[in-house]
Design a protein around this motif. Structure first.
Motif, PDB file in Angstrom:
ATOM      1  N   ARG A 181      30.245  41.352  27.235  1.00 14.52           N
ATOM      2  CA  ARG A 181      29.314  40.597  26.305  1.00 14.52           C
ATOM      3  C   ARG A 181      28.413  41.406  26.118  1.00 14.52           C
ATOM      4  NH1 ARG A 181      30.774  36.028  29.560  1.00 14.52           N
ATOM      5  NH2 ARG A 181      31.489  34.378  28.179  1.00 14.52           N
ATOM      6  N   ASP A 182      27.970  42.454  27.045  1.00 17.26           N
ATOM      7  CA  ASP A 182      26.819  43.614  26.575  1.00 17.26           C
ATOM      8  C   ASP A 182      27.231  44.281  25.458  1.00 17.26           C
ATOM      9  OD1 ASP A 182      25.138  42.099  28.735  1.00 17.26           O
ATOM     10  OD2 ASP A 182      25.749  43.511  30.017  1.00 17.26           O
ATOM     11  N   ILE A 183      28.345  44.889  25.724  1.00 18.40           N
ATOM     12  CA  ILE A 183      28.950  45.878  24.618  1.00 18.40           C
ATOM     13  C   ILE A 183      29.117  45.358  23.222  1.00 18.40           C
ATOM     14  CG2 ILE A 183      31.414  45.919  25.162  1.00 18.40           C
ATOM     15  CD1 ILE A 183      29.148  48.903  24.376  1.00 18.40           C
ATOM     16  N   ALA A 184      29.664  44.113  23.274  1.00 20.20           N
ATOM     17  CA  ALA A 184      29.731  43.301  22.115  1.00 20.20           C
ATOM     18  C   ALA A 184      28.316  43.145  21.234  1.00 20.20           C
ATOM     19  CB  ALA A 184      30.413  41.984  22.444  1.00 20.20           C
ATOM     20  N   ALA A 185      27.571  42.699  22.067  1.00 19.00           N
ATOM     21  CA  ALA A 185      25.973  42.474  21.350  1.00 19.00           C
ATOM     22  C   ALA A 185      25.409  43.732  20.994  1.00 19.00           C
ATOM     23  CB  ALA A 185      25.291  41.648  22.622  1.00 19.00           C
TER      24      ALA A 185
ATOM     25  N   ALA B 298      29.821  37.951  21.452  1.00 15.05           N
ATOM     26  CA  ALA B 298      28.591  38.072  21.787  1.00 15.05           C
ATOM     27  C   ALA B 298      27.722  36.592  21.830  1.00 15.05           C
ATOM     28  CB  ALA B 298      27.515  39.070  20.924  1.00 15.05           C
ATOM     29  N   VAL B 299      27.991  36.027  20.756  1.00 12.71           N
ATOM     30  CA  VAL B 299      27.519  34.392  20.283  1.00 12.71           C
ATOM     31  C   VAL B 299      28.154  33.689  21.220  1.00 12.71           C
ATOM     32  CG1 VAL B 299      27.272  32.792  18.571  1.00 12.71           C
ATOM     33  CG2 VAL B 299      26.974  35.324  18.029  1.00 12.71           C
ATOM     34  N   GLY B 300      29.514  33.594  21.488  1.00 11.46           N
ATOM     35  CA  GLY B 300      30.096  32.698  22.122  1.00 11.46           C
ATOM     36  C   GLY B 300      31.439  32.299  21.548  1.00 11.46           C
ATOM     37  N   LEU B 301      32.669  32.343  21.947  1.00 14.92           N
ATOM     38  CA  LEU B 301      33.727  32.110  21.253  1.00 14.92           C
ATOM     39  C   LEU B 301      34.012  30.928  20.941  1.00 14.92           C
ATOM     40  CD1 LEU B 301      36.149  34.429  23.622  1.00 14.92           C
ATOM     41  CD2 LEU B 301      35.565  34.912  21.258  1.00 14.92           C
ATOM     42  N   ASP B 302      33.424  29.748  21.633  1.00 13.42           N
ATOM     43  CA  ASP B 302      33.395  28.434  21.066  1.00 13.42           C
ATOM     44  C   ASP B 302      32.462  27.973  20.141  1.00 13.42           C
ATOM     45  OD1 ASP B 302      31.200  28.870  22.914  1.00 13.42           O
ATOM     46  OD2 ASP B 302      31.339  26.738  23.773  1.00 13.42           O
ATOM     47  N   GLN B 303      31.789  29.106  19.657  1.00 12.80           N
ATOM     48  CA  GLN B 303      30.732  28.785  18.660  1.00 12.80           C
ATOM     49  C   GLN B 303      31.130  29.209  17.452  1.00 12.80           C
ATOM     50  OE1 GLN B 303      27.486  27.095  19.456  1.00 12.80           O
ATOM     51  NE2 GLN B 303      28.857  26.728  21.332  1.00 12.80           N
ATOM     52  N   LEU B 304      31.823  30.369  17.166  1.00 16.63           N
ATOM     53  CA  LEU B 304      32.237  30.804  15.986  1.00 16.63           C
ATOM     54  C   LEU B 304      33.864  30.694  15.817  1.00 16.63           C
ATOM     55  CD1 LEU B 304      30.101  34.035  15.952  1.00 16.63           C
ATOM     56  CD2 LEU B 304      29.751  31.805  14.845  1.00 16.63           C
ATOM     57  N   PRO B 305      34.465  30.380  14.553  1.00 15.76           N
ATOM     58  CA  PRO B 305      36.065  30.261  14.304  1.00 15.76           C
ATOM     59  C   PRO B 305      36.688  31.249  14.608  1.00 15.76           C
ATOM     60  CG  PRO B 305      34.899  30.283  12.252  1.00 15.76           C
ATOM     61  CD  PRO B 305      33.660  30.427  13.250  1.00 15.76           C
ATOM     62  N   ALA B 306      37.946  31.109  15.188  1.00 12.84           N
ATOM     63  CA  ALA B 306      38.776  32.294  15.233  1.00 12.84           C
ATOM     64  C   ALA B 306      39.346  32.724  13.965  1.00 12.84           C
ATOM     65  CB  ALA B 306      39.964  31.751  16.045  1.00 12.84           C
TER      66      ALA B 306
ATOM     67  N   GLY C  38      42.487  47.537  18.862  1.00 15.37           N
ATOM     68  CA  GLY C  38      41.370  47.449  18.483  1.00 15.37           C
ATOM     69  C   GLY C  38      40.551  46.059  18.207  1.00 15.37           C
ATOM     70  N   ILE C  39      39.587  45.941  18.629  1.00 11.63           N
ATOM     71  CA  ILE C  39      38.891  44.480  18.479  1.00 11.63           C
ATOM     72  C   ILE C  39      37.521  44.946  17.571  1.00 11.63           C
ATOM     73  CG2 ILE C  39      37.495  42.857  19.719  1.00 11.63           C
ATOM     74  CD1 ILE C  39      39.982  43.365  20.912  1.00 11.63           C
ATOM     75  N   PRO C  40      37.843  44.409  16.446  1.00 11.80           N
ATOM     76  CA  PRO C  40      36.963  44.640  15.317  1.00 11.80           C
ATOM     77  C   PRO C  40      35.461  43.982  15.497  1.00 11.80           C
ATOM     78  CG  PRO C  40      38.457  43.093  14.430  1.00 11.80           C
ATOM     79  CD  PRO C  40      39.099  43.551  15.882  1.00 11.80           C
ATOM     80  N   TRP C  41      34.184  44.403  14.710  1.00 13.52           N
ATOM     81  CA  TRP C  41      33.093  43.855  15.013  1.00 13.52           C
ATOM     82  C   TRP C  41      32.818  42.509  14.755  1.00 13.52           C
ATOM     83  CZ3 TRP C  41      29.823  41.562  11.567  1.00 13.52           C
ATOM     84  CH2 TRP C  41      30.128  41.718  10.284  1.00 13.52           C
ATOM     85  N   LEU C  42      33.685  41.766  14.054  1.00 19.52           N
ATOM     86  CA  LEU C  42      33.560  40.512  13.614  1.00 19.52           C
ATOM     87  C   LEU C  42      33.829  39.694  14.753  1.00 19.52           C
ATOM     88  CD1 LEU C  42      34.801  39.773  10.202  1.00 19.52           C
ATOM     89  CD2 LEU C  42      32.778  39.385  11.022  1.00 19.52           C
ATOM     90  N   ASP C  43      34.872  40.325  15.738  1.00 22.05           N
ATOM     91  CA  ASP C  43      35.158  39.503  16.966  1.00 22.05           C
ATOM     92  C   ASP C  43      34.399  39.973  18.071  1.00 22.05           C
ATOM     93  OD1 ASP C  43      37.352  37.953  15.918  1.00 22.05           O
ATOM     94  OD2 ASP C  43      38.806  39.808  16.091  1.00 22.05           O
ATOM     95  N   LEU C  44      33.771  41.132  18.105  1.00 24.25           N
ATOM     96  CA  LEU C  44      32.586  41.238  18.997  1.00 24.25           C
ATOM     97  C   LEU C  44      31.528  40.419  18.780  1.00 24.25           C
ATOM     98  CD1 LEU C  44      32.438  45.259  19.421  1.00 24.25           C
ATOM     99  CD2 LEU C  44      33.704  43.713  20.443  1.00 24.25           C
ATOM    100  N   ARG C  45      31.187  40.113  17.577  1.00 24.71           N
ATOM    101  CA  ARG C  45      30.213  38.979  17.416  1.00 24.71           C
ATOM    102  C   ARG C  45      30.453  37.661  17.886  1.00 24.71           C
ATOM    103  NH1 ARG C  45      29.533  35.388  12.941  1.00 24.71           N
ATOM    104  NH2 ARG C  45      27.345  34.793  12.779  1.00 24.71           N
TER     105      ARG C  45
END
Length: 263
Positions: A88-92, A123-131, A113-120
């Motif tokens: 979570r820290d590196i994602a943020a 960081a925010v919470g996987l249950d808060q933003l759509p897949a 690769g994990i793109p920045w949109l998925d790092l977001r």
């Protein structure tokens, strides 16, 4: 580690050549959120002011390479410094600059690769933003009562500059209608005014139709980015403002979006 397995177990399910699924990729993101990664430093030492992550570009997007364990670090042959960081820290830290991470680039097939949109999302919470990837289009739903009530309530809510709409189909989960809120400022009072406007309007939404919202000022939200470039407002206060009206004096908010939630 997640209920679906460790990061390294899940990597094998989504690596190039594997029969991966969106469910496996989501499980990988969940595992990353609760794990650590070994970030490869091109310059400096961990914690030093001159520390600098390595970087690589894939298909025009930037990634910082990392490995998933001390064993993978040894296998990579990396002979410079490294830094162990929580997922979570590196994602943020990376997503605001639109950098992703690339897991185990030394592995057969080149890693994942994990793109920045998925790092977001991590960081925010996987249950808060759509897949993602998200399929976004103009809505074709015939719901004039909702749009009429929403427009009426927007007229009565001075913080709202304009409204847009999009139909969003996430990789996992049900499709939903998103309302884009373009607001004059982001103050707490304005956020509450916009929330009340939406709460008053969703009463006209047909049963079973999920509705969410997104701040048009959010530079990192893929739905807001799509609406800014691909859609036109269905409510635009400035376009109908009388002569001499100074819309910039009105208060106003902005708030995030996620899976449809009650307002």
């Amino acid at each position: 580690m997640s209920a679906g397995g460790s990061v390294e177990q899940l990597l094998r399910r989504v690596s190039p050549g594997a029969y991966g699924t969106y469910e496996n990729y989501e499980a990988l993101l969940q595992a990353l959120a609760g794990s650590q990664v070994w970030m490869l430093l091109w310059n400096g030492q961990a914690g030093s002011p001159d520390a600098q992550y390595g970087n690589m570009e894939v298909a025009g997007y930037g990634y910082a390479p990392c490995v998933t364990s001390a064993q993978e670090l040894a296998a990579s042959g990396w002979n410079r410094a490294h830094e162990v960081v929580g997922g979570r820290d590196i994602a943020a830290a990376l997503f605001p600059d639109r950098w992703g991470i690339w897991l185990n680039p030394h592995a057969p097939g080149g890693g994942v690769g994990i793109p920045w949109l998925d790092l977001r999302r991590i960081a925010v919470g996987l249950d808060q933003l759509p897949a993602g990837p998200l399929r976004i289009s103009e809505p074709t739903l015939q719901i004039p009562q909702f749009y009429a009530l929403l427009t009426q309530n927007a007229h009565r809510t001075p913080v709202v500059r304009s409204l847009r709409r999009a139909w969003v189909r996430p990789a996992l989960g049900v499709p939903y209608l998103t309302v884009g809120l373009d607001l004059y400022d982001n103050g707490p009072a304005s956020v509450e005014a916009a929330r009340q406007m939406m709460a008053q309007s969703v009463a006209a939404v047909p049963d079973g139709l999920p509705v969410s919202s997104v701040a048009m000022a959010d530079d990192y939200d893929p739905v807001a980015m799509w609406m800014r470039s691909q859609s036109r407002p269905f409510f635009d206060r400035d376009a109908h403002a009388p002569a001499g009206y100074d819309a910039s004096r009105a208060p106003a908010p902005g708030f995030g979006y996620g899976y449809p939630r009650p307002f």
